[in-house]
Design a protein around this motif. Structure first.
Motif, mmCIF file in Angstrom:
data_model
loop_
_atom_site.group_PDB
_atom_site.id
_atom_site.type_symbol
_atom_site.label_atom_id
_atom_site.label_comp_id
_atom_site.label_asym_id
_atom_site.label_seq_id
_atom_site.Cartn_x
_atom_site.Cartn_y
_atom_site.Cartn_z
ATOM 1 N N GLU A 1 -11.057 -0.707 -11.094
ATOM 2 C CA GLU A 1 -10.719 -1.836 -10.251
ATOM 3 C C GLU A 1 -11.384 -3.104 -10.783
ATOM 4 O O GLU A 1 -12.371 -3.011 -11.535
ATOM 5 C CB GLU A 1 -11.170 -1.570 -8.811
ATOM 6 N N PRO A 2 -10.850 -4.283 -10.446
ATOM 7 C CA PRO A 2 -9.716 -4.525 -9.549
ATOM 8 C C PRO A 2 -8.385 -4.096 -10.174
ATOM 9 O O PRO A 2 -8.132 -4.374 -11.339
ATOM 10 C CB PRO A 2 -9.753 -6.042 -9.343
ATOM 11 N N GLU A 3 -7.611 -3.420 -9.368
ATOM 12 C CA GLU A 3 -6.318 -2.944 -9.835
ATOM 13 C C GLU A 3 -5.326 -4.095 -9.868
ATOM 14 O O GLU A 3 -5.283 -4.940 -8.977
ATOM 15 C CB GLU A 3 -5.805 -1.843 -8.910
ATOM 16 N N PHE A 4 -4.507 -4.099 -10.927
ATOM 17 C CA PHE A 4 -3.539 -5.182 -11.109
ATOM 18 C C PHE A 4 -2.416 -5.075 -10.087
ATOM 19 O O PHE A 4 -1.865 -3.996 -9.862
ATOM 20 C CB PHE A 4 -2.961 -5.124 -12.521
ATOM 21 N N ASP A 5 -2.094 -6.196 -9.466
ATOM 22 C CA ASP A 5 -0.988 -6.265 -8.518
ATOM 23 C C ASP A 5 0.263 -6.670 -9.283
ATOM 24 O O ASP A 5 0.361 -7.783 -9.806
ATOM 25 C CB ASP A 5 -1.303 -7.288 -7.428
ATOM 26 N N THR A 6 1.238 -5.758 -9.378
ATOM 27 C CA THR A 6 2.427 -6.032 -10.167
ATOM 28 C C THR A 6 3.271 -7.166 -9.611
ATOM 29 O O THR A 6 4.156 -7.669 -10.308
ATOM 30 C CB THR A 6 3.292 -4.762 -10.284
ATOM 31 N N ALA A 7 2.996 -7.617 -8.388
ATOM 32 C CA ALA A 7 3.702 -8.789 -7.857
ATOM 33 C C ALA A 7 3.379 -10.036 -8.666
ATOM 34 O O ALA A 7 4.148 -11.014 -8.630
ATOM 35 C CB ALA A 7 3.326 -9.009 -6.388
ATOM 36 N N GLU A 8 2.282 -10.018 -9.425
ATOM 37 C CA GLU A 8 1.932 -11.156 -10.280
ATOM 38 C C GLU A 8 2.996 -11.392 -11.347
ATOM 39 O O GLU A 8 3.099 -12.484 -11.900
ATOM 40 C CB GLU A 8 0.582 -10.927 -10.968
ATOM 41 N N LEU A 9 3.786 -10.366 -11.651
ATOM 42 C CA LEU A 9 4.816 -10.494 -12.682
ATOM 43 C C LEU A 9 6.062 -11.214 -12.178
ATOM 44 O O LEU A 9 6.960 -11.505 -12.978
ATOM 45 C CB LEU A 9 5.216 -9.108 -13.204
ATOM 46 N N LEU A 10 6.127 -11.495 -10.883
ATOM 47 C CA LEU A 10 7.351 -12.050 -10.289
ATOM 48 C C LEU A 10 7.249 -13.543 -10.011
ATOM 49 O O LEU A 10 8.068 -14.092 -9.285
ATOM 50 C CB LEU A 10 7.669 -11.315 -8.975
ATOM 51 N N ARG A 11 6.273 -14.217 -10.602
ATOM 52 C CA ARG A 11 6.021 -15.606 -10.253
ATOM 53 C C ARG A 11 6.901 -16.584 -11.035
ATOM 54 O O ARG A 11 7.396 -16.283 -12.122
ATOM 55 C CB ARG A 11 4.550 -15.949 -10.498
ATOM 56 N N THR A 12 7.063 -17.754 -10.459
ATOM 57 C CA THR A 12 7.728 -18.860 -11.143
ATOM 58 C C THR A 12 6.752 -20.030 -11.250
ATOM 59 O O THR A 12 5.809 -20.147 -10.479
ATOM 60 C CB THR A 12 8.991 -19.319 -10.386
#
Length: 538
Positions: free
Chosen positions: A244-255
């Protein structure tokens, strides 16, 4: 996240004189790519060595969640094709994920360099070229490299993916699944490799075997194989990827603030010698996205397009369960707005069930120097629809930056096969300077969030804490023949079997009590996805 430099104009390319006569075959092919909606421009139709700039080859934006394949021999231009597609997706507001295995994709963050060669290519294919970089984030696995560290907990990684990394057979994979099952229902968080090793070791002890009676067993031989594999993985430095900290894959969806999609580049040169590890980590990212994203059906444009480089490494030596999970993930993630492009040398590197899901194809040149090469060429030709080309000849004569293309139309039907001279990327065709890359990473808002590893209380610490508690005093028993007023005989406490922390753990009554309690807490068991992954939010 980097802020791309403003566009800089290249010298006006020389006007290309269009061919005097456009052959009917070229007009027919071009008609198949005349889409009404937004699309990505790949290049111009190529016939008998001549490019026709008025006959453009394109991919509709709305079908990119139908997945794709970019294939071709080494040095034929696959990387530049990825760059070309990625920067156009970014312009259309679509986030992109790129795995950079060789270290030459980082140039997507910087404007390209105008040159006579670029100007000539632009004129040949009817491209209005200008230099521009993309908003870019750089990542690395566990901090092995300059990028922002991506880590995953062992719990979220799951038994299927970890078995792939450890190169376990199906029996060993099943046993590893049993270990995860026990840890899940017992509230034993598996954050890193030492957590998993502690649980496996306990489950091979007499007390642990007793706990597993109701759900199966873990043989000492299988546990030994898994523990040795974990030790080798740790010794290779791969332990840094788990934690940890575990990567949050929502970070890949940014603009970006200007509306362009962020291009996330995973720098992998530092782990090229661990191909099984990085290919499986890429699959973890996809599996986590699948688990977290809601169903959205078909959209006007995808939420994310994911390029899976060196795809053959994912499938090589994979178990049946692993391949089934990949196939199902690829089939179902489309409805969550995610498109996947597998990048490899030949279509035969991808299992047939997965290949059948890939509607968009960009096939660069293949070589036929050996009988095996010739066999691969025939297999590749057989995967394309009928065309106006003699594909076996075309595929061996394509130059760098040329490819055979077929995609899905806006109605979902395959387009005509088109030999294509591809456009030149607008971003830098080569790596950015290390100092410039490091500066982009240092400025990112994600660096502070993921840079430093954290070692929270998890399975290893819980077991150690319980082992450190003093044992309760034994209940005295009367000596034989003693009356009510007889004094009890003295007894010595049993010495723990084994030494050090592990011996203390296995012999601790407190731990035995804890294990019995954990083993009955079925309601605490976490649910896992079809890939065995799970996100433990804290």
């Amino acid at each position: 996240m980097s802020t791309a430099e403003p566009p800089s104009s290249a010298p006006s390319p020389p006007a290309a004189a269009p061919p005097a006569v456009v052959p009917p075959a070229v007009r027919e092919i071009a008609a198949g790519y005349a889409f009404a909606g937004p699309a990505l421009d790949l290049g111009a139709v190529l016939l008998d060595g001549t490019a026709y700039p008025d006959a453009q080859v394109r991919i509709p934006l709305g079908v990119l969640n139908r997945h794709g394949l970019v294939a071709g021999a080494t040095g034929t231009g696959k990387t530049k094709t990825l760059q070309l597609i990625a920067e156009q997706l970014s312009e259309q507001g679509v986030p992109v994920f790129l795995a950079d295995v060789k270290g030459d994709v980082s140039g997507v963050a910087a404007p390209g360099t105008p040159s006579a060669r670029t100007a000539a290519r632009a004129a040949e294919v009817g491209q209005n070229w200008s230099a521009r970089g993309c908003p870019t984030e750089f990542f690395s696995l566990g901090g092995r490299g300059a990028g922002i560290p991506i880590r995953a907990t062992v719990t979220s990684f799951g038994p299927l993916l970890l078995a792939k990394v450890l190169d376990l057979n199906e029996t060993q994979e099943s046993s590893l699944g049993l270990v995860f099952h026990y840890a899940d229902r017992g509230g034993l968080e598996l954050d890193d490799l030492k957590d998993l090793a502690a649980v496996i070791t306990f489950l091979t002890s007499p007390e642990g075997k007793e706990e597993l009676k109701g759900i199966g067993g873990l043989s000492a031989a299988t546990a030994g194989v898994i523990l040795r594999s974990l030790t080798m993985l740790e010794n290779e430095g791969a332990g840094a990827f788990f934690g940890e900290p575990e990567f949050d894959t929502a970070e890949l969806l940014r603009t970006a603030p200007d509306g362009r999609g962020v291009v996330s580049v995973l720098e992998l040169p530092a782990v090229q010698d661990r191909p099984r590890l990085f290919s499986t980590f890429l699959m973890w990212l996809l599996a986590d996205l699948y688990q977290e994203l809601p169903e959205v059906g078909d959209l006007d444009k995808p939420k994310l397009v994911f390029f899976f480089d060196e795809a053959h490494l994912l499938f090589k030596g994979a178990s049946k369960a692993f391949l089934e999970a990949i196939t199902q993930t690829v089939r179902l993630i489309r409805s969550k707005g995610v498109g996947i492009f597998f990048v490899t040398q030949t279509p035969k590197d991808v299992p047939a069930d997965v290949l059948a899901q890939l509607g968009n194809r960009v096939q660069h040149a293949l070589r036929a120097f050996t009988p095996d090469d010739a066999k691969a060429l025939r297999a590749t030709v057989s995967t394309f629809p009928r065309s106006a080309y003699e594909l076996s000849e075309v595929l061996t004569s394509l130059g760098t930056g040329e490819a055979v293309v077929t995609v899905l139309s806006e109605k979902g039907a395959p387009t005509p096969v088109a030999a294509t001279r591809l456009r030149a990327p607008r971003s830098l065709m080569g790596p950015v300077e290390p100092a410039a890359l490091q500066a982009l990473v240092d400025r990112s808002e994600l660096t502070g969030r993921y840079k430093d590893a954290i070692d929270r209380e998890s399975a290893y610490e819980k077991l150690a804490a319980r082992a450190a508690r003093p044992e309760p005093a034994p209940v005295p028993a009367p000596e034989p023949g003693a009356g009510r007023t007889g004094r009890p005989a003295s007894r010595k406490g049993a010495e723990p079997e084994g030494g050090g922390l592990l011996g203390s753990l296995l012999s601790s009554p407190a731990l035995k009590s804890f294990a019995r309690t954990a083993g009955t807490q079925l309601g605490r068991e976490i649910s896992r996805s079809l890939f065995g992954t799970s996100k433990r939010r804290r």
